[in-house]
Design a protein around this motif. Structure first.
Motif, PDB file in Angstrom:
ATOM      1  N   GLU A 199       0.864  -1.191   0.000  1.00  0.00           N
ATOM      2  CA  GLU A 199       0.000   0.000   0.000  1.00  0.00           C
ATOM      3  C   GLU A 199       0.898   1.238   0.000  1.00  0.00           C
ATOM      4  OE1 GLU A 199      -3.315   0.163  -0.170  1.00  0.00           O
ATOM      5  OE2 GLU A 199      -3.580  -2.010  -0.130  1.00  0.00           O
ATOM      6  N   PRO A 200       0.483   2.313  -0.701  1.00  0.00           N
ATOM      7  CA  PRO A 200       1.350   3.484  -0.807  1.00  0.00           C
ATOM      8  C   PRO A 200       1.814   4.095   0.521  1.00  0.00           C
ATOM      9  CG  PRO A 200      -0.362   3.625  -2.463  1.00  0.00           C
ATOM     10  CD  PRO A 200      -0.699   2.447  -1.575  1.00  0.00           C
ATOM     11  N   LYS A 201       0.921   4.270   1.495  1.00  0.00           N
ATOM     12  CA  LYS A 201       1.353   4.913   2.751  1.00  0.00           C
ATOM     13  C   LYS A 201       2.387   4.080   3.501  1.00  0.00           C
ATOM     14  CE  LYS A 201      -1.782   8.543   3.971  1.00  0.00           C
ATOM     15  NZ  LYS A 201      -2.578   9.150   5.034  1.00  0.00           N
ATOM     16  N   PRO A 202       2.156   2.780   3.729  1.00  0.00           N
ATOM     17  CA  PRO A 202       3.209   2.002   4.393  1.00  0.00           C
ATOM     18  C   PRO A 202       4.516   1.963   3.592  1.00  0.00           C
ATOM     19  CG  PRO A 202       1.137   0.822   4.506  1.00  0.00           C
ATOM     20  CD  PRO A 202       0.924   1.997   3.597  1.00  0.00           C
ATOM     21  N   ILE A 203       4.422   1.880   2.268  1.00  0.00           N
ATOM     22  CA  ILE A 203       5.630   1.867   1.440  1.00  0.00           C
ATOM     23  C   ILE A 203       6.405   3.166   1.626  1.00  0.00           C
ATOM     24  CG2 ILE A 203       6.520   1.929  -0.934  1.00  0.00           C
ATOM     25  CD1 ILE A 203       4.173   0.014  -1.685  1.00  0.00           C
ATOM     26  N   THR A 204       5.724   4.300   1.501  1.00  0.00           N
ATOM     27  CA  THR A 204       6.432   5.580   1.591  1.00  0.00           C
ATOM     28  C   THR A 204       6.896   5.877   3.017  1.00  0.00           C
ATOM     29  OG1 THR A 204       4.286   6.730   1.662  1.00  0.00           O
ATOM     30  CG2 THR A 204       5.398   6.588  -0.475  1.00  0.00           C
ATOM     31  N   ARG A 205       6.168   5.425   4.035  1.00  0.00           N
ATOM     32  CA  ARG A 205       6.642   5.570   5.418  1.00  0.00           C
ATOM     33  C   ARG A 205       7.960   4.808   5.602  1.00  0.00           C
ATOM     34  NH1 ARG A 205       1.037   5.681   7.271  1.00  0.00           N
ATOM     35  NH2 ARG A 205       0.990   3.410   7.279  1.00  0.00           N
ATOM     36  N   TYR A 206       7.985   3.577   5.098  1.00  0.00           N
ATOM     37  CA  TYR A 206       9.196   2.757   5.205  1.00  0.00           C
ATOM     38  C   TYR A 206      10.362   3.409   4.462  1.00  0.00           C
ATOM     39  CZ  TYR A 206      12.508  -1.016   4.354  1.00  0.00           C
ATOM     40  OH  TYR A 206      13.661  -1.767   4.260  1.00  0.00           O
ATOM     41  N   LEU A 207      10.124   3.850   3.221  1.00  0.00           N
ATOM     42  CA  LEU A 207      11.201   4.451   2.432  1.00  0.00           C
ATOM     43  C   LEU A 207      11.742   5.716   3.092  1.00  0.00           C
ATOM     44  CD1 LEU A 207       9.824   3.883  -1.175  1.00  0.00           C
ATOM     45  CD2 LEU A 207      11.712   2.663  -0.045  1.00  0.00           C
ATOM     46  N   ALA A 208      10.861   6.563   3.623  1.00  0.00           N
ATOM     47  CA  ALA A 208      11.299   7.781   4.301  1.00  0.00           C
ATOM     48  C   ALA A 208      12.097   7.446   5.554  1.00  0.00           C
ATOM     49  CB  ALA A 208      10.108   8.675   4.619  1.00  0.00           C
ATOM     50  N   ALA A 209      11.636   6.481   6.329  1.00  0.00           N
ATOM     51  CA  ALA A 209      12.347   6.094   7.547  1.00  0.00           C
ATOM     52  C   ALA A 209      13.690   5.445   7.251  1.00  0.00           C
ATOM     53  CB  ALA A 209      11.478   5.139   8.379  1.00  0.00           C
ATOM     54  N   THR A 210      13.759   4.693   6.178  1.00  0.00           N
ATOM     55  CA  THR A 210      14.971   3.946   5.842  1.00  0.00           C
ATOM     56  C   THR A 210      15.981   4.776   5.069  1.00  0.00           C
ATOM     57  OG1 THR A 210      13.662   1.910   5.799  1.00  0.00           O
ATOM     58  CG2 THR A 210      15.822   1.832   4.737  1.00  0.00           C
ATOM     59  N   TYR A 211      15.505   5.602   4.137  1.00  0.00           N
ATOM     60  CA  TYR A 211      16.405   6.313   3.221  1.00  0.00           C
ATOM     61  C   TYR A 211      16.342   7.839   3.375  1.00  0.00           C
ATOM     62  CZ  TYR A 211      16.502   1.694   1.185  1.00  0.00           C
ATOM     63  OH  TYR A 211      16.646   0.339   1.017  1.00  0.00           O
ATOM     64  N   GLY A 212      15.504   8.331   4.287  1.00  0.00           N
ATOM     65  CA  GLY A 212      15.379   9.759   4.493  1.00  0.00           C
ATOM     66  C   GLY A 212      14.450  10.390   3.456  1.00  0.00           C
ATOM     67  N   GLY A 213      14.127  11.642   3.694  1.00  0.00           N
ATOM     68  CA  GLY A 213      13.265  12.358   2.768  1.00  0.00           C
ATOM     69  C   GLY A 213      11.858  12.519   3.289  1.00  0.00           C
ATOM     70  N   ALA A 214      10.995  12.965   2.388  1.00  0.00           N
ATOM     71  CA  ALA A 214       9.604  13.266   2.738  1.00  0.00           C
ATOM     72  C   ALA A 214       8.770  11.996   2.795  1.00  0.00           C
ATOM     73  CB  ALA A 214       9.019  14.241   1.721  1.00  0.00           C
ATOM     74  N   GLY A 215       7.986  11.894   3.853  1.00  0.00           N
ATOM     75  CA  GLY A 215       7.050  10.795   3.997  1.00  0.00           C
ATOM     76  C   GLY A 215       5.632  11.281   3.771  1.00  0.00           C
ATOM     77  N   PRO A 216       4.668  10.360   3.839  1.00  0.00           N
ATOM     78  CA  PRO A 216       3.272  10.756   3.604  1.00  0.00           C
ATOM     79  C   PRO A 216       2.705  11.533   4.785  1.00  0.00           C
ATOM     80  CG  PRO A 216       3.364   8.469   4.289  1.00  0.00           C
ATOM     81  CD  PRO A 216       4.788   8.931   4.153  1.00  0.00           C
ATOM     82  N   HIS A 217       1.948  12.535   4.479  1.00  0.00           N
ATOM     83  CA  HIS A 217       1.277  13.316   5.533  1.00  0.00           C
ATOM     84  C   HIS A 217       0.192  12.433   6.136  1.00  0.00           C
ATOM     85  CE1 HIS A 217      -1.390  16.360   7.270  1.00  0.00           C
ATOM     86  NE2 HIS A 217      -0.300  17.123   7.332  1.00  0.00           N
ATOM     87  N   PRO A 218       0.094  12.456   7.457  1.00  0.00           N
ATOM     88  CA  PRO A 218      -0.931  11.602   8.096  1.00  0.00           C
ATOM     89  C   PRO A 218      -2.304  12.002   7.647  1.00  0.00           C
ATOM     90  CG  PRO A 218       0.542  12.557   9.747  1.00  0.00           C
ATOM     91  CD  PRO A 218       0.896  13.157   8.430  1.00  0.00           C
TER      92      PRO A 218
END
Length: 116
Positions: free
Chosen positions: A97-116
């Protein structure tokens, strides 16, 4: 099969669906494309595979099974620490799912994550 880097599978757009008239794009995959634009450094750290629409999608099936070939899907590299919401197929972790994917990528590689 060994997986050295996190791998994001998304549908290549636009595509045609033999069951429907018209030309399409996947909204969830378009969200992932937008997240990649906002975080261009992710593409240097993960593998991004833009796949055709028709099934079967063999590249995904060999990693996480036939029942998990919908996209977008992020398949985590061997040895990665999966987040709590990761799914698992035969010992391989993935997010679909997009939100879990982008949360993981932001936490792992830095950068902007999804707005809650």
């Amino acid at each position: 099969m060994s997986l050295k880097r996190d791998t994001l599978f998304i549908l290549r757009a636009p595509f045609e669906d033999a069951a429907m008239e018209g030309t399409w794009f996947c909204t969830a995959c378009a969200t992932m494309e937008g997240a990649l634009l906002a975080n261009p450094h992710w593409a240097a750290r993960i593998d991004v595979k833009r796949m055709p629409h028709p099934r079967p999608r063999h590249d995904i099936i060999v990693l996480i099974g036939e029942e998990n070939q919908s996209m977008p899907v992020l398949v985590l590299a061997d040895g990665s620490t999966p987040p709590e919401d990761a799914k698992v197929f035969e010992g391989r972790y993935f997010l679909d799912e997009p939100k879990p994917i982008t949360r993981y990528l932001a936490a792992t590689y830095g950068g902007a994550g999804p707005h809650p």
